[in-house]
Design a protein around this motif. Structure first.
Motif, mmCIF file in Angstrom:
data_model
loop_
_atom_site.group_PDB
_atom_site.id
_atom_site.type_symbol
_atom_site.label_atom_id
_atom_site.label_comp_id
_atom_site.label_asym_id
_atom_site.label_seq_id
_atom_site.Cartn_x
_atom_site.Cartn_y
_atom_site.Cartn_z
ATOM 1 N N VAL A 257 0.800 -1.043 0.081
ATOM 2 C CA VAL A 257 0.131 -0.084 -0.021
ATOM 3 C C VAL A 257 0.870 1.221 -0.034
ATOM 4 N N VAL A 258 0.641 2.130 -0.922
ATOM 5 C CA VAL A 258 1.489 3.468 -1.064
ATOM 6 C C VAL A 258 0.479 4.403 -0.849
ATOM 7 N N ASN A 259 0.464 5.487 0.039
ATOM 8 C CA ASN A 259 -0.248 6.529 0.541
ATOM 9 C C ASN A 259 0.638 7.999 0.416
ATOM 10 N N THR A 260 0.285 8.617 -0.506
ATOM 11 C CA THR A 260 0.970 10.099 -0.649
ATOM 12 C C THR A 260 -0.210 11.005 -0.604
ATOM 13 N N ALA A 261 -1.412 10.535 -0.240
ATOM 14 C CA ALA A 261 -2.577 11.615 -0.429
ATOM 15 C C ALA A 261 -2.924 12.008 1.017
ATOM 16 N N ARG A 262 -4.004 11.244 1.715
ATOM 17 C CA ARG A 262 -4.316 11.756 3.076
ATOM 18 C C ARG A 262 -4.254 10.514 3.999
ATOM 19 N N GLY A 263 -3.764 10.635 5.029
ATOM 20 C CA GLY A 263 -3.749 9.615 6.250
ATOM 21 C C GLY A 263 -4.803 8.952 6.367
ATOM 22 N N ALA A 264 -6.174 9.830 6.633
ATOM 23 C CA ALA A 264 -7.313 9.224 7.153
ATOM 24 C C ALA A 264 -7.925 8.312 5.915
ATOM 25 N N LEU A 265 -7.335 8.364 4.900
ATOM 26 C CA LEU A 265 -8.047 7.263 3.757
ATOM 27 C C LEU A 265 -7.727 5.826 4.347
ATOM 28 N N ILE A 266 -7.139 5.598 5.267
ATOM 29 C CA ILE A 266 -6.605 4.025 5.586
ATOM 30 C C ILE A 266 -6.876 4.012 6.996
ATOM 31 N N ASP A 267 -7.664 2.769 7.633
ATOM 32 C CA ASP A 267 -7.627 2.534 8.943
ATOM 33 C C ASP A 267 -6.225 2.091 9.270
ATOM 34 N N THR A 268 -5.809 2.957 10.026
ATOM 35 C CA THR A 268 -4.181 2.819 10.489
ATOM 36 C C THR A 268 -4.431 1.491 11.508
#
Length: 351
Positions: A257-268
């Motif tokens: 999983v790569v996320n450079t958008a917004r942290g809240a898009l993922i259930d951490t």
């Protein structure tokens, strides 16, 4: 230039020095009459309960200086730290015709009142999308080559050449055909590597996806098929935890999983469990919360790389934002279409 419009800058002093250095200010001054900068705190004072802008202007306070500058301003150049442009602030700027934002998201300071006053809004988000796309593409290449796994195993012995992973044949799922998402797609489809690119975006048609060089897929299907998933959606109520425990479980074993958008898009918490179990890997430039606690489990996992929100314009890169805003100001003064135009309808869909 005769009859040049008046402009004023409102952002933190640190941001103003980095985003709009002397060379860009000189160029800006060739197009507009540039008033002294407004400190964000002074602008905030105009929205206070002390009698509004008129009282502030009479007081000779910093708020009064801001009101005086705003009274003549036709263009407001904003950046990091600019407070919300409330009805009270706009009442102090009766001549204001445009807000040119020398940064990315305008959600922090553009209010419905701005459009109700007929004010044009522009953002330099395009200029910020370039560095984010470059960072994301690099993370995808590293993920495709299983760089984190290789680094973790390095001390255990040099892997045989035939055991190493490469980029060819990888399926990359892009979630969101945003400014950054489209740039990442372009890099992937132009690469010599044989990437298969899937796209999930409710606003994109199959024909539009094909024109981008991707295959449109429902998000659940995209998760099921992607060895690498990269997020490029805005943070909205409906996108919070877009990748929840159920969707993370759909990803194949060994996926990244790569996320450079917004942290809240993922259930951490759910992602942490998947990474701790060794089933998934992660490259995260944004997290929720941000920053993570110093003892957060993700920070100690060798199959997760967490960077401190550095994908966007950093250091001398932020001059790109200032240059974009100056060019946009020039276009506005010449009466040309704005490249970074933001409309009221856009606000619910953008980051």
């Amino acid at each position: 230039m005769a009859d040049r419009p008046s402009a004023v800058i409102c952002m933190t002093r640190e941001a103003a020095e980095a985003v709009l250095p002397e060379q860009l200010r000189d160029r800006l001054s060739e197009t507009v009459d540039l008033a002294p900068d407004i400190e964000p705190e002074a602008l905030t004072g105009l929205s206070g309960a002390d009698g509004g802008a008129c009282a502030a202007a009479r007081s000779g306070s910093p708020g009064g200086a801001a009101a005086t500058a705003l009274a003549d301003a036709e263009i407001l150049i904003t950046g990091w730290g600019c407070p919300p442009l409330t009805e009270e602030v706009l009442d102090a700027a009766p001549r204001l015709r445009a807000v040119i934002h020398a940064a990315g998201s305008v959600k922090g300071h553009i209010t419905p009142a701005v459009w109700q006053h007929g004010i044009t809004v522009s953002s330099a988000a395009d200029a910020n999308a370039g560095p984010v796309a470059e960072f994301t593409y690099a993370a995808i290449v590293l993920a495709a080559k299983q760089a984190l796994q290789g680094a973790a195993q390095y001390a255990d012995g040099w892997p045989h050449f035939a055991e190493r992973e490469g980029t060819d044949g990888r399926t990359v799922g892009i979630v969101g055909a945003s400014r950054t998402g489209r740039r990442v797609i372009a890099r992937l489809t132009a690469s010599d590597a044989d990437y298969r690119v899937l796209l999930a975006d409710p606003y994109v048609t199959e024909q539009q996806a094909a024109a981008l060089g991707t295959e449109l897929a429902p998000l659940d299907d995209l998760c099921h098929r992607s060895s690498i998933l990269s997020l490029h959606a805005p943070e909205l109520p409906e996108t919070r935890h877009l990748l929840d425990a159920r969707r993370l479980a759909l990803l194949p074993d060994g996926a990244t999983v790569v996320n450079t958008a917004r942290g809240a898009l993922i259930d951490t918490d759910a992602l942490t469990r998947e990474c701790a179990a060794g089933r998934l890997n992660a490259y995260l430039d944004v997290t929720w919360p941000e920053p993570l606690a110093a003892d957060h489990r993700l920070l100690s996992l060798r199959n997760a790389l967490i960077t401190p929100h550095v994908a966007g314009a950093q250091g001398n890169e932020v001059r790109r934002l200032g240059a974009y805003a100056v060019a946009e100001t020039e276009r506005f003064v010449r009466g040309e279409p704005l490249e970074g135009l933001v409309t009221a309808a856009d606000l619910d869909r953008i980051a």
